[in-house]
Design an enzyme around this catalytic site. Structure first.
Site, PDB file in Angstrom:
ATOM      1  N   GLY A   1       0.803  -1.210   0.000  1.00  0.00           N
ATOM      2  CA  GLY A   1       0.000   0.000   0.000  1.00  0.00           C
ATOM      3  C   GLY A   1       0.838   1.263   0.000  1.00  0.00           C
ATOM      4  O   GLY A   1       1.997   1.269  -0.424  1.00  0.00           O
TER       5      GLY A   1
ATOM      6  N   ASP B   1      -5.632  -7.640  -6.634  1.00  0.00           N
ATOM      7  CA  ASP B   1      -5.253  -7.588  -5.220  1.00  0.00           C
ATOM      8  C   ASP B   1      -4.033  -6.685  -5.093  1.00  0.00           C
ATOM      9  O   ASP B   1      -2.953  -7.000  -5.593  1.00  0.00           O
ATOM     10  CB  ASP B   1      -4.920  -8.989  -4.697  1.00  0.00           C
ATOM     11  CG  ASP B   1      -6.131  -9.901  -4.692  1.00  0.00           C
ATOM     12  OD1 ASP B   1      -7.240  -9.398  -4.424  1.00  0.00           O
ATOM     13  OD2 ASP B   1      -5.964 -11.100  -4.985  1.00  0.00           O
ATOM     14  N   LEU B   2      -4.194  -5.549  -4.448  1.00  0.00           N
ATOM     15  CA  LEU B   2      -3.162  -4.516  -4.389  1.00  0.00           C
ATOM     16  C   LEU B   2      -1.838  -5.064  -3.857  1.00  0.00           C
ATOM     17  O   LEU B   2      -1.779  -5.626  -2.763  1.00  0.00           O
ATOM     18  CB  LEU B   2      -3.637  -3.358  -3.504  1.00  0.00           C
ATOM     19  CG  LEU B   2      -2.663  -2.184  -3.343  1.00  0.00           C
ATOM     20  CD1 LEU B   2      -2.401  -1.517  -4.692  1.00  0.00           C
ATOM     21  CD2 LEU B   2      -3.204  -1.182  -2.335  1.00  0.00           C
ATOM     22  N   ASP B   3      -0.784  -4.889  -4.667  1.00  0.00           N
ATOM     23  CA  ASP B   3       0.585  -5.254  -4.295  1.00  0.00           C
ATOM     24  C   ASP B   3       0.707  -6.724  -3.903  1.00  0.00           C
ATOM     25  O   ASP B   3       1.549  -7.090  -3.071  1.00  0.00           O
ATOM     26  CB  ASP B   3       1.096  -4.368  -3.151  1.00  0.00           C
ATOM     27  CG  ASP B   3       1.189  -2.909  -3.548  1.00  0.00           C
ATOM     28  OD1 ASP B   3       1.440  -2.627  -4.734  1.00  0.00           O
ATOM     29  OD2 ASP B   3       1.010  -2.036  -2.674  1.00  0.00           O
ATOM     30  N   ALA B   4      -0.135  -7.566  -4.479  1.00  0.00           N
ATOM     31  CA  ALA B   4      -0.124  -8.986  -4.123  1.00  0.00           C
ATOM     32  C   ALA B   4       0.031  -9.889  -5.340  1.00  0.00           C
ATOM     33  O   ALA B   4      -0.185 -11.100  -5.243  1.00  0.00           O
ATOM     34  CB  ALA B   4      -1.399  -9.350  -3.370  1.00  0.00           C
TER      35      ALA B   4
END
EC number: 3.5.1.10
Length: 297
Positions: A214, A239-242
């Site tokens: 994030g 999926d943020l930064d995943a």
């Protein structure tokens, strides 16, 4: 222009693991007369999955890459419908579009590497949501497109972001790039673009993921008192930064480092990690399986 002697046909292949895969592929290449210059394998015992990357001298194959692709398709079918594969020609230039904001360090690095012929890619365009980096991009003879995004206080922010991302999508898709690189773009790709650009959208995150995902990761790291900071190059997903991780690296810090020190030093890791991950993607060295990657360096 790549010298003909250096031209390669690259086969990447993955399937459920079983005996005889290596022998079948090696036999196929031997039958065609292909001269193997690189051969890498990995068997994931937990997943029961097999991966390989084979590079052969293009000049050793008595037909073109389309014929090789057609013949290999029959081999791939022998290993079932779950098998995934590609056959690419290093003599066909890869193309990319870069997305940027105001941070210049990753853009500077990539432009320099492309100008020095260190990356096998043609940069078709750079898209920025601010105009700050336009002079730098234009100095390299690359088209710059300014697509503004609404600010946090804009009452129509959400609709404005939808419209801005649609403009970005139109520009990107017009070039049909092999890679879309978020070179510190600092805007979250909507889910539909992550899906449309799956396996092509490459992001650099200024943290050693999964730690400090994030916003403001250096601030998070400083508050936690960590002794290592890092950077992660990964494929963008909803999926943020995943998304699947391509490359990572770290830099040691200590109690005397301020947030500004971490930001400054972290930029070195960001440059290197993005350049390495981008290069491996362009060279067809990254095989994605689920949310993990196998990277044949």
């Amino acid at each position: 222009m790549q010298p003909e002697a250096d031209r390669r046909y690259v086969i990447t292949f993955s399937c459920p693991d079983r005996t005889g895969i290596v022998a079948r592929i090696a036999g196929f290449l031997a039958e065609t007369g292909a001269w193997i210059v690189e051969a890498a394998y990995h068997a994931d015992a937990e997943e029961g999955w097999f991966f390989t990357r084979q590079a052969v001298r293009a000049a050793s194959v008595p037909f073109d890459v389309d014929e090789l692709r057609a013949r290999f398709a029959a081999i791939a079918e022998e290993f079932g419908p779950e098998a995934t594969w590609r056959v690419t020609d290093s003599g066909v230039p890869k193309h990319a579009v870069l997305l940027v904001t105001r941070e210049a360090h990753c853009l500077h690095d990539l432009l320099g590497r492309v100008a020095a012929h260190e990356l096998p890619v043609t940069l078709d365009a750079v898209i920025g949501n601010h105009e700050d980096l336009a002079p730098l991009v234009k100095a390299h003879g690359i088209p710059f497109h300014h697509v503004p995004f609404p600010g946090p206080r804009d009452p129509k922010r959400e609709q404005g972001k939808v419209e801005s991302f649609e403009k970005v999508r139109q520009i990107v898709d017009a070039h049909e790039p092999d890679a879309i690189v978020l070179a510190r773009f600092m805007q979250i790709l909507p889910a539909h673009l992550c899906e449309e650009w799956a396996g092509r959208a490459i992001n650099i995150h200024h943290s050693f993921l999964p730690s400090f995902a994030g916003a403001r990761p250096y601030h998070q790291a400083h508050a936690r008192g960590v002794k290592l900071i890092g950077a992660t190059c990964h494929y963008a997903t909803a999926d943020l930064d995943a998304g699947p991780i391509i490359e990572q690296d770290v830099i040691r810090v200590d109690h005397g480092d301020t947030v500004s020190d971490m930001v400054r030093r972290g930029r070195d890791a960001e440059r290197l990690v993005l350049a390495r991950g981008f290069r491996w993607h362009l060279e067809d060295r990254v095989l994605v399986h689920g949310n993990k990657t196998v990277v044949f360096r």
